[in-house]
Design a protein around this motif. Structure first.
Motif, PDB file in Angstrom:
ATOM      1  N   TRP A 112       0.841  -1.130   0.028  1.00 23.75           N
ATOM      2  CA  TRP A 112       0.007   0.117   0.148  1.00 23.75           C
ATOM      3  C   TRP A 112       0.838   1.168   0.141  1.00 23.75           C
ATOM      4  CZ3 TRP A 112      -4.556  -1.016  -1.528  1.00 23.75           C
ATOM      5  CH2 TRP A 112      -5.207  -2.405  -1.182  1.00 23.75           C
ATOM      6  N   ARG A 113       2.214   1.170   0.562  1.00 24.04           N
ATOM      7  CA  ARG A 113       2.942   2.452   0.492  1.00 24.04           C
ATOM      8  C   ARG A 113       3.904   2.860  -0.636  1.00 24.04           C
ATOM      9  NH1 ARG A 113       3.292   4.582   5.422  1.00 24.04           N
ATOM     10  NH2 ARG A 113       4.172   6.352   4.581  1.00 24.04           N
ATOM     11  N   ILE A 114       4.121   1.477  -1.307  1.00 23.95           N
ATOM     12  CA  ILE A 114       5.289   1.670  -2.522  1.00 23.95           C
ATOM     13  C   ILE A 114       4.541   1.225  -3.739  1.00 23.95           C
ATOM     14  CG2 ILE A 114       7.462   0.558  -3.164  1.00 23.95           C
ATOM     15  CD1 ILE A 114       8.427   0.322  -0.261  1.00 23.95           C
ATOM     16  N   LEU A 115       3.836  -0.239  -3.703  1.00 26.01           N
ATOM     17  CA  LEU A 115       3.614  -0.900  -5.099  1.00 26.01           C
ATOM     18  C   LEU A 115       2.230  -0.006  -5.351  1.00 26.01           C
ATOM     19  CD1 LEU A 115       3.949  -2.935  -7.137  1.00 26.01           C
ATOM     20  CD2 LEU A 115       2.589  -4.505  -5.778  1.00 26.01           C
ATOM     21  N   PHE A 116       1.306   0.276  -4.614  1.00 32.72           N
ATOM     22  CA  PHE A 116      -0.099   0.728  -4.979  1.00 32.72           C
ATOM     23  C   PHE A 116       0.322   2.068  -5.689  1.00 32.72           C
ATOM     24  CE2 PHE A 116      -3.686   3.468  -4.215  1.00 32.72           C
ATOM     25  CZ  PHE A 116      -4.440   2.695  -4.546  1.00 32.72           C
ATOM     26  N   PRO A 117       1.196   3.047  -5.150  1.00 36.77           N
ATOM     27  CA  PRO A 117       1.173   4.328  -5.863  1.00 36.77           C
ATOM     28  C   PRO A 117       2.008   4.231  -7.352  1.00 36.77           C
ATOM     29  CG  PRO A 117       2.193   4.678  -3.679  1.00 36.77           C
ATOM     30  CD  PRO A 117       1.589   3.137  -3.967  1.00 36.77           C
TER      31      PRO A 117
END
Length: 274
Positions: free
Chosen positions: A182-187
């Motif tokens: 959620w903090r790295i892959l999602f963006p």
């Protein structure tokens, strides 16, 4: 000096754009035409006396606001749910190794190829057995199911483009799997999510088949496309009302498209690169 080939390509593109945009122009024109011009046997591509009478009839309908709100609930629910599920599924089929993974991906393609009309009757009985007829759930669930195959396949390319070394570095720095997602892959895959969300939104917003099939008796659960039936009568159709209601239906789609245009272009570009 531009090359003749480029000029020809631009001319063809312009002609295609005009052909595609003309029905939209004719719809908006019909919404502003007075009743006498709409029924004329010699239609003209302009109007000399525009009027808002058709829009007044549309907004004067008692249930129009409820239909609009129902469409918003269905479209937003489908976009959020399909994006969330597709993101997690794309990560699963890309990052994890398990049996029948290829078979599962092929099944996604097969599900995408099945015509919606062929599944409408089976889904009607399924919604009846689940007690979801005449509810917004009978519209939300099928649209989520039909949006997921395309969304998963498209997001799979974006997830695959993120190097695994980035994930390993995050784990070495102490990040958990959930934090990495959620903090790295999602963006990083957000442009792909926006692109798939546009297609999901348009499909759910413009749906008429499911709304006509699954909303049997409780008209308070109908969506905006069903409002067109209020103005369409076989003996005496109100074409001005139909065009005005269709114009109102189109505005949210255009607004949504303008808001996500930049991310949509980058998302489609990323999908092509993959």
């Amino acid at each position: 000096m531009r090359r003749p080939g480029r000029l020809l390509a631009e001319g063809v593109a312009l002609c295609v754009a005009v052909v595609v945009a003309f029905p939209l122009y004719w719809m908006v024109l019909g919404a502003f035409r007075p009743a006498g011009e709409i029924g004329s046997t010699a239609p003209r591509p302009w109007t000399s006396s525009p009027t808002l009478d058709s829009f007044r009839r549309v907004f004067g309908q008692q249930e129009f606001g409820r239909y609009f709100a129902n469409s918003v609930v269905v479209a937003v629910s489908v976009v959020i749910a399909s994006a969330f599920i597709a993101f997690l599924a794309a990560v699963a089929v890309t990052r994890f190794r398990f049996r029948f993974r290829t078979t599962l991906l092929v099944m996604f393609l097969v599900a995408q190829m099945v015509p919606v009309e062929a599944l409408t009757i089976p889904m009607f009985f399924l919604m009846r057995d689940l007690g979801q007829l005449n509810t917004l759930g009978s519209l939300i669930l099928p649209h989520i199911a039909f949006s997921l195959p395309f969304a998963i396949w498209m997001l799979r390319g974006f997830v695959k483009a993120v190097p695994e070394s980035l994930e390993e570095a995050a784990y070495l720095d102490g990040a958990s799997r959930a934090r990495f997602l959620w903090r790295i892959l999602f963006p990083l895959v957000l442009p792909g999510l926006v692109a798939t969300s546009v297609f999901s939104f348009i499909s759910a917003w413009n749906d008429f088949l499911f709304a006509k099939s699954f909303i049997v008796s409780d008209t308070s659960q109908s969506t905006l496309p069903m409002a067109l039936l209020v103005f369409y009568k076989p003996d005496d159709p109100d074409w001005g009302g139909v065009m005005a209601a269709s114009t109102v239906m189109t505005i949210p789609v255009l607004v949504f498209f303008v808001l996500v245009q930049r991310r949509l272009v980058s998302g489609l570009g990323g999908a092509v690169k993959d």
